[in-house]
Design an enzyme around this catalytic site. Structure first.
Site, PDB file in Angstrom:
ATOM      1  N   TRP A   1      41.078  -6.268 -44.677  1.00  0.00           N
ATOM      2  CA  TRP A   1      41.994  -6.764 -43.309  1.00  0.00           C
ATOM      3  C   TRP A   1      40.728  -6.413 -42.322  1.00  0.00           C
ATOM      4  O   TRP A   1      40.711  -7.539 -41.238  1.00  0.00           O
ATOM      5  CB  TRP A   1      42.931  -5.379 -43.201  1.00  0.00           C
ATOM      6  CG  TRP A   1      44.306  -6.577 -44.286  1.00  0.00           C
ATOM      7  CD1 TRP A   1      44.590  -5.906 -45.199  1.00  0.00           C
ATOM      8  CD2 TRP A   1      44.449  -8.846 -43.830  1.00  0.00           C
ATOM      9  NE1 TRP A   1      45.477  -7.138 -45.574  1.00  0.00           N
ATOM     10  CE2 TRP A   1      45.586  -8.481 -45.242  1.00  0.00           C
ATOM     11  CE3 TRP A   1      44.393  -8.906 -43.407  1.00  0.00           C
ATOM     12  CZ2 TRP A   1      46.458  -9.375 -45.659  1.00  0.00           C
ATOM     13  CZ3 TRP A   1      45.051 -10.852 -43.622  1.00  0.00           C
ATOM     14  CH2 TRP A   1      45.913 -10.807 -44.550  1.00  0.00           C
TER      15      TRP A   1
ATOM     16  N   ASP B   1      44.745  -1.287 -36.351  1.00  0.00           N
ATOM     17  CA  ASP B   1      46.023  -2.478 -36.896  1.00  0.00           C
ATOM     18  C   ASP B   1      46.363  -1.377 -38.185  1.00  0.00           C
ATOM     19  O   ASP B   1      45.922  -0.146 -39.224  1.00  0.00           O
ATOM     20  CB  ASP B   1      44.841  -3.389 -37.629  1.00  0.00           C
ATOM     21  CG  ASP B   1      45.738  -4.053 -38.668  1.00  0.00           C
ATOM     22  OD1 ASP B   1      46.871  -3.829 -39.308  1.00  0.00           O
ATOM     23  OD2 ASP B   1      45.693  -4.740 -39.442  1.00  0.00           O
TER      24      ASP B   1
ATOM     25  N   LYS C   1      56.699  -4.347 -43.711  1.00  0.00           N
ATOM     26  CA  LYS C   1      56.151  -3.247 -44.838  1.00  0.00           C
ATOM     27  C   LYS C   1      57.253  -2.482 -44.752  1.00  0.00           C
ATOM     28  O   LYS C   1      58.576  -2.292 -45.805  1.00  0.00           O
ATOM     29  CB  LYS C   1      54.787  -3.212 -44.732  1.00  0.00           C
ATOM     30  CG  LYS C   1      53.467  -3.569 -44.131  1.00  0.00           C
ATOM     31  CD  LYS C   1      53.582  -4.403 -45.822  1.00  0.00           C
ATOM     32  CE  LYS C   1      52.063  -5.398 -45.048  1.00  0.00           C
ATOM     33  NZ  LYS C   1      51.437  -6.027 -46.017  1.00  0.00           N
TER      34      LYS C   1
HETATM   35  C1  LIG Z   1      46.612  -4.072 -42.549  1.00  0.00           C
HETATM   36  C2  LIG Z   1      46.794  -5.560 -42.548  1.00  0.00           C
HETATM   37  N1  LIG Z   1      46.927  -5.938 -41.647  1.00  0.00           N
HETATM   38  C3  LIG Z   1      47.177  -7.216 -41.061  1.00  0.00           C
HETATM   39  C4  LIG Z   1      47.856  -8.436 -42.059  1.00  0.00           C
HETATM   40  C5  LIG Z   1      48.159  -9.528 -41.969  1.00  0.00           C
HETATM   41  O1  LIG Z   1      49.498  -9.617 -42.003  1.00  0.00           O
HETATM   42  P1  LIG Z   1      50.578 -11.287 -41.045  1.00  0.00           P
HETATM   43  O2  LIG Z   1      50.684 -11.645 -42.635  1.00  0.00           O
HETATM   44  O3  LIG Z   1      51.161 -10.229 -40.685  1.00  0.00           O
HETATM   45  O4  LIG Z   1      49.961 -11.405 -40.407  1.00  0.00           O
HETATM   46  C6  LIG Z   1      47.649  -7.676 -43.295  1.00  0.00           C
HETATM   47  C7  LIG Z   1      49.294  -8.389 -44.358  1.00  0.00           C
HETATM   48  O5  LIG Z   1      49.772  -8.009 -45.432  1.00  0.00           O
HETATM   49  C8  LIG Z   1      47.824  -6.117 -43.632  1.00  0.00           C
HETATM   50  O6  LIG Z   1      48.057  -5.576 -44.626  1.00  0.00           O
END
Ligand SMILES: Cc1ncc(COP(=O)(O)O)c(C=O)c1O
Length: 377
Positions: A118, A189, A213
């Site tokens: 991520w 994040d 989550k």
């Molecule tokens: C740490 C992290 N960042 C970003 C995201 C992306 O999230 P979204 O699907 O809400 O855009 C996720 C999705 O699982 C994630 O776990």
């Protein structure tokens, strides 16, 4: 009152009993997204749903909901008064663009700690927008099995911010402590760890998280940002992606997913009912210890993440005999342990232990791991 469910809903906890002959008495959802909802939250949500589906986002009821949600989140996370709390759309992924578009004004440079999937996605997005975003720490050399030591990070004095992913949901790597930085504001994040433990909001310039989550449903993204950082977005930034526009157009700039906001409030209430963030932290640590102990016993399972940065929220592991994986997943599913397949980018297995996964779920997984090993190890 739920007395039994012929087709158990995903994410239900040990109180949801199946009436299917031969089906497991309890079903636990280990999927990384969306996280499970506690039974009491689901019940309250279903009860409120008819009203929520028709709630106008300029109505008094919605404005009050937004105010309650903000106040409860501020209290639970001890958000300092000089931070703005924004509830946005577009998921955490939208923040990969919003962060550089809003924080890079006058300074194109931004430093990213690349510790997994991520943070890599976030870095690529900033670079695609033309920012001088660099990889200040490169976890690729460690195969994302550890966080590069902080004395190797190459931080620039002129960086607008230093970005990190507090918990790498795909790789199972977690920062156990807030990075100690004095050079530039810290951006985190926290999509997969917000509300899972106590967090030091005041040591960050900006924190964001998708709600799906530990805060309920997809469709809502939380941003906590220090006011002083809101100097204005880069010219050409779409209004929807401008934090200042979002902040001025409270409670919502455009039509929001109202049920997601209400669910977030229910989830915050539930965390408080459980004893708050400290209780969440100790329960999550105990669940993680249970599962790691089972994985570390016997030799059939492998977890390559360095112990100091093993995630307490997303545990990734492999079977040392890869050919056993389909059988493992199938038998786990039949035993009521669902959603254990790893992320599509890495395969293997992953167990998400979000707040609403009860300790009984971690124990059931540990028992299954031991049993499968006895039969196939
Ligand atoms: C740490 C992290 N960042 C970003 C995201 C992306 O999230 P979204 O699907 O809400 O855009 C996720 C999705 O699982 C994630 O776990």
């Amino acid at each position: 009152m739920v007395t039994g469910m012929v087709h158990p809903m995903p994410g239900h906890d040990s109180r949801c009993l199946s009436l299917v002959p031969g089906a497991p008495a309890s079903v636990f959802n280990f999927a990384a997204s969306p996280g499970p909802l506690p039974l009491s939250v689901r019940e309250r949500l279903l009860e409120a749903m008819p009203g929520l589906l028709q709630m106008h986002h300029r109505s008094v009821a919605f404005v009050e909901l937004a105010e309650r949600l903000q106040a409860k989140l501020r209290e639970l996370l001890e958000v300092p008064a000089d931070y703005r709390v924004l509830f946005l759309q577009g998921g955490a992924t939208a923040q990969f663009a919003m962060v550089p578009l809003n924080l890079c004004r006058g300074q194109g440079a931004a430093d990213y700690l690349h510790t997994g999937y991520w943070s890599g996605r976030a870095l690529a997005e900033a670079q695609q927008l033309g920012m001088a975003a660099q990889r200040a720490a490169d976890g690729r050399a460690l195969a994302f099995h550890a966080i590069p030591p902080s004395d190797t990070w190459q931080l620039r004095a002129d960086a607008a911010y230093v970005y990190y992913t507090a918990n790498e949901t795909v790789d199972g790597v977690e920062f156990r402590h807030t990075p100690q930085l004095t050079t530039a504001p810290l951006v985190a994040d926290m999509s997969s760890c917000l509300l899972s433990r106590r967090m030091e909001v005041h040591r960050h310039g900006l924190i964001f998280a998708g709600a799906q989550k530990n805060m309920g449903l997809p469709g809502l993204t939380v941003v906590l940002v220090r006011e002083a950082l809101l100097q204005g977005a880069l010219p050409g930034t779409p209004s929807l992606y401008d934090y200042r526009v979002q902040d001025q157009q409270r409670p919502a700039y455009n039509t929001p997913v109202v049920p997601a906001w209400y669910t977030a409030e229910l989830m915050l209430d539930w965390v408080v009912e459980q004893g708050g963030l400290q209780a969440m932290e100790s329960s999550n640590c105990s669940k993680a210890e249970t599962v790691y102990a089972a994985l570390d016993t016997g030799g059939l399972y492998a977890n390559a993440v360095a112990p100091a940065c093993r995630s307490r929220v997303n545990i990734v592991f492999d079977l040392v005999v890869p050919a056993l994986l389909p059988l493992f997943l199938e038998q786990a599913h039949h035993a009521g342990l669902q959603g254990l397949a790893g992320h599509r980018s890495r395969g293997g297995c992953r167990a998400a232990l979000y707040n609403a996964l009860p300790e009984a779920g971690a124990l059931a997984l540990a028992d299954f791991l031991a049993d499968f090993q006895r039969r196939h190890g």
